[in-house]
Structures are given as structure tokens and as C-alpha cells.
Design a protein around this motif. Structure first.
Motif, PDB file in Angstrom:
ATOM      1  N   ARG A 246       0.622  -0.975   0.012  1.00  0.00           N
ATOM      2  CA  ARG A 246       0.360   0.085   0.236  1.00  0.00           C
ATOM      3  C   ARG A 246       1.004   1.336  -0.206  1.00  0.00           C
ATOM      4  NH1 ARG A 246      -3.954  -3.383   3.546  1.00  0.00           N
ATOM      5  NH2 ARG A 246      -5.364  -3.800   2.203  1.00  0.00           N
ATOM      6  N   ALA A 247       2.171   1.109   0.590  1.00  0.00           N
ATOM      7  CA  ALA A 247       2.789   1.912   0.015  1.00  0.00           C
ATOM      8  C   ALA A 247       3.716   2.515  -0.591  1.00  0.00           C
ATOM      9  CB  ALA A 247       4.139   1.851   1.175  1.00  0.00           C
ATOM     10  N   GLY A 248       3.664   1.833  -2.413  1.00  0.00           N
ATOM     11  CA  GLY A 248       4.741   1.360  -3.689  1.00  0.00           C
ATOM     12  C   GLY A 248       4.894   0.376  -3.614  1.00  0.00           C
ATOM     13  N   VAL A 249       5.265  -0.250  -2.433  1.00  0.00           N
ATOM     14  CA  VAL A 249       6.509  -0.932  -2.612  1.00  0.00           C
ATOM     15  C   VAL A 249       5.879  -2.736  -3.953  1.00  0.00           C
ATOM     16  CG1 VAL A 249       7.945  -3.018  -1.288  1.00  0.00           C
ATOM     17  CG2 VAL A 249       7.652  -0.863  -0.848  1.00  0.00           C
ATOM     18  N   THR A 250       7.113  -3.098  -4.206  1.00  0.00           N
ATOM     19  CA  THR A 250       5.998  -3.935  -5.000  1.00  0.00           C
ATOM     20  C   THR A 250       6.161  -5.540  -4.631  1.00  0.00           C
ATOM     21  OG1 THR A 250       5.708  -3.670  -7.489  1.00  0.00           O
ATOM     22  CG2 THR A 250       6.232  -5.238  -7.553  1.00  0.00           C
TER      23      THR A 250
END
Length: 453
Positions: A246-250
């Protein structure tokens, strides 16, 4: 109102089949009890009291908590008896009771829960279950008001049909609890002093019992054996993975990510399968971590790529670096921007300057590389004489030929070159070529060894 948290952690945990006390078994690399203490701290509790029993000294050793007080329950006579051991240490207005083997309870849930307590009201955490098993049942009257908790072994068939169960988590005014605990009786199926009996006492005394359910059922799951421990481990890791995503990490496979500490990630970080992050880890924007990597207590700069099967431990890595595959950065390693550490390279207490390359099959210990250095394959800095460590310094744009041994303490100057296969024992000045190897001899007619019968 001031808050005290009492954490019950005295149980032996026989079903764990272990010499280690149950609450010391790890979730995400830390004892279960540590997670519960962290949740208590997040509530700004004025007092945290841990009730310990079996293996108490080992528990205190495994779970350092200088801000907590410890109360011993020498005999395990039930949950009511356990809380009674904590009461001499507790003088706050509200007492919250938690359990050392229920490690995933969230501070947000507890904060709302404790906020329900008033001088005439206590809060009880319950849960609706399709298959309530052997949990204690919540008994309500026709108006839906909580009247009592009946333990499974003492319940009749009608009560056992109730699907609302007691989780054990309770928050109540200290004054009421101090009055109720001495009145508990062990006249029940287990011959124990049940904390659950205080609910009926509260109702009789005119207090309201407010039942509250957690947002997620796993928050109140307890651990009794290693199967349950493994299940909660995966739940914990799933929650951590979802927060990162949700914080932009894959996260390429959330089921194959383990976080055992505190992780900070920038946007567009990519974590491949079987990544393990331990301790305090910071990954800046655009970092890519390949499969089967361990990163521990390290900071990695933006755009750096960590290839498969690498270990980064206690290192500070700059931007746009390349690491691995099969690299090992040990504590004290620093890499400046655009540095490269390739396959089967190990570093320890070493600084690698901007744009310097250590491509493969090399050990650098107690070493400082300037900028633009090239270190050939098979190079070793011989930093240990069997007693003491010594440093190697390599200046900007130096070239170290393959299979060289640099015997510390030694300095290789700026723009210097070390010929392949050299053993360097003296300083090399700037711009010099150092060649230190035995003179080659070619022997004609030398008989090659033959295999013996």
C-alpha cells in the motif's frame, strides 16, 4: 485516567514441547511477549507489569524490558490468581489485562477498547466464532446484556451452544478489580481461580459490562503449539507485506517475504521471492532486491540493485550501486554511489568509493578504496596476522590485477597498478606499477605424476 497493563506470561506451554518457555518463542524473530509489551507501550501505559512463572529467569533474559515490573506467580492457580500477583505493583485508575501468548493484538484496537472503561463500566473483548470449541462462553440476558462468562468445562449444553466466546482480554477500574479478586473461589471443574468470574461480580455490583469485538479475529488468536505459532507468523508477515504494498512497494510474492524488524521503503521498491529483512532496514526509492536475499540493519540508496542470493548485514550502501549475485557485505561496509560488488565478493569494515568495482571472487577486510578503483578477481586484502587487524588503503583510479594479495598494512597510491598474481608487502606510490611474483621457469622433460594402482 492513568493506565496499567498486566500481561499474563506464567504458563509453561507443555504443548510447545520445548525447553523454551512458551512466551519466549518467536514471531518475526522476536519473542511473542515482546510484541505484547510493544503494544502496551504504544498505549502510553504508566505501568506495565509482567506476571511470570515457568522459566521466569529465561523469559526475563530473552525479553529485556527495563520499563516493566515483573511479578512472580510461583504456583499456577488460574488467571485470577495470576492477576492478583500483579496488583501490589498497580495503582493506576484502569487495569488492562493482556496475554503473553496472544502476540498480534493491535494498539489501535486496544486504544479504543480501553477508552470504553469508566468508574461504573468495564470492557470485555469477545469474539463470535462458528466453531467456538472449548473457549469460555459469554452469557447474556434477554436484553442482550452481558451477565457472566462460563468456562467450557463448567457449561451446560445450552451454554455450550453459544457462539460468542471470551478472548480473555479485559479492562476495568482498578478499584473494582482490587475488591473482586480476593473474593474469587476455586470451586469449579479445574480447581482454579478464574478471572472470568469477576464479570458476574461486576454485574451484581451494578457495573456495566461492555463487550467489544476486534476488527480482525487473528488479533486475539493465542498460541498453544508450534502449528498455531507458524500460522500467526504467516498472518503477521501477510499484514506487513500488505502495508508495504500500500506504500508503493512491489512484493512479488507476499507469502515469501519475511520482515523481522522495522522497514522503511521508498516508492517503487521491488522485493523478489524469499527476501528476509531483519532489524532496522531502509530501502530508498527504486531499490530492487533479487530472490533469496537477506538484508539486516542496513540502509540502501535509491536505484541500487541487489542480485540474487546476497547478504547485506550492517552496511550503508549509496545510490545506483550493484551488489551480487552471491555477495556478502558484512558490518562496517560502506559503498558510495555507483559502486559495484559482484558475485562471490565478501567485504568487512570496508569503504568502496564512488564508481569503484570489485567484480568477483574477492575478499576486502579493513580496506578503503578511493573512487574509480578496479579490483581484479581473486584479490585478497590480508588484514589479519593472527593477532591484530591492519588496514589497506587503495587510492583513486588504482588497478589491482587478478589474484593479488595485499598484505596489510599497505597503501596503493592513486593511479597505481598492481600486476596480476602479485603479493604486495610494501607501499606502492602513485602512478607506479608493482609486480611481485616469482620468476617463471619452464622445465623440459618433467615427468607428470602417474596414478598409483
Amino acid at each position: 485516567m492513568e493506565l496499567a497493563v498486566v500481561i499474563l506470561a506464567a504458563g509453561k506451554g507443555t504443548r510447545m514441547r520445548s525447553q523454551l518457555p512458551k512466551v519466549a518463542h518467536p514471531i518475526a524473530g522476536r519473542p511473542m511477549l515482546s510484541h505484547v509489551i510493544d503494544s502496551a507501550r504504544a498505549l502510553d501505559a504508566r505501568r506495565i507489569c509482567v506476571v511470570y512463572g515457568h522459566g521466569g529467569e529465561l523469559v526475563r533474559e530473552q525479553v529485556p524490558a527495563p520499563d516493566a515490573v515483573w511479578a512472580e506467580q510461583a504456583e499456577q492457580l488460574g488467571t485470577g490468581h495470576a492477576v492478583a500477583q500483579a496488583m501490589p505493583h498497580v495503582s493506576e485508575d484502569v487495569v488492562l489485562i493482556l496475554y503473553g501468548d496472544v502476540p498480534l493484538i493491535r494498539p489501535d484496537t486496544l486504544r479504543d477498547f480501553v477508552g470504553r472503561v469508566a468508574p461504573d463500566r468495564l470492557a470485555l473483548m469477545t469474539l463470535e466464532m462458528d466453531e467456538p470449541g472449548a473457549y469460555g462462553r459469554i452469557v447474556r440476558n434477554a436484553a442482550g446484556e452481558v451477565q457472566a462468562i462460563v468456562e467450557f468445562k463448567d457449561a451446560d449444553d445450552t451454554q455450550r451452544a453459544i457462539r460468542e466466546i471470551n478472548t480473555g482480554i479485559l479492562a476495568c477500574p482498578r478499584a473494582f478489580l482490587a475488591d473482586a479478586l480476593p473474593k474469587l473461589s476455586s470451586n469449579n471443574a479445574q480447581g482454579e481461580y478464574y478471572l472470568t468470574d469477576v464479570i458476574a461480580m461486576a454485574v451484581k455490583a451494578g457495573l456495566t459490562v461492555e463487550a467489544v469485538q476486534p476488527q480482525f479475529a487473528w488479533e486475539v488468536d493465542g498460541v498453544n503449539d508450534r502449528v498455531q505459532l507458524a500460522r500467526l507468523e504467516r498472518i503477521y508477515q501477510q499484514v506487513q507485506a500488505e502495508q508495504l504494498m500500500r506504500a508503493g512497494v512491489t512484493v512479488l510474492d507476499p507469502a515469501r517475504l519475511d520482515i523481522r524488524g522495522t522497514v522503511q521503503c521508498g516508492e517503487d521498491v521491488v522485493l523478489d521471492v524469499n527476501t528476509v529483512l531483519e532489524g532496522d532496514v531502509s530501502l530508498a526509492a527504486g531499490v530492487r532486491v533479487g530472490p533469496n536475499c537477506l538484508i539486516r540493519n542496513s540502509c540502501i540508496g535509491a536505484g541500487t540493485v541487489v542480485e540474487a542470493n546476497s547478504i547485506i548485514d550492517g552496511a550503508d550502501v549509496g545510490e545506483a550501486c550493484q551488489i551480487g549475485p552471491f555477495a556478502r557485505l558484512r558490518p562496517g561496509t560502506e559503498m558510495a554511489a555507483r559502486g559495484k560488488v559482484g558475485n562471490f565478493v565478501e567485504t568487512k569494515k570496508t569503504r568502496i568509493g564512488p564508481g569503484s568495482k570489485v567484480n568477483h571472487l574477492t575478499y576486502l577486510g579493513d580496506t578503503e578504496l578511493g573512487s574509480g578503483v578496479n579490483v581484479g578477481a581473486g584479490t585478497i586484502t590480508c588484514n589479519y596476522d593472527g593477532v591484530n587487524k591492519a588496514r589497506t588503503e587503495i587510492g583513486d583510479n588504482a588497478f589491482i590485477g587478478s589474484n593479488s594479495s595485499l598484505v596489510a598494512p599497505v597503501t596503493i597510491g592513486k593511479d597505481a597498478t598492481v600486476g596480476a598474481g602479485s603479493v604486495i608487502t610494501r607501499d606502492v606510490e602513485a602512478g607506479e606499477l608493482a609486480v611481485a611474483r616469482g620468476k617463471q621457469r619452464n622445465i623440459s622433460g618433467w615427468p607428470r605424476p602417474q596414478k598409483k594402482d
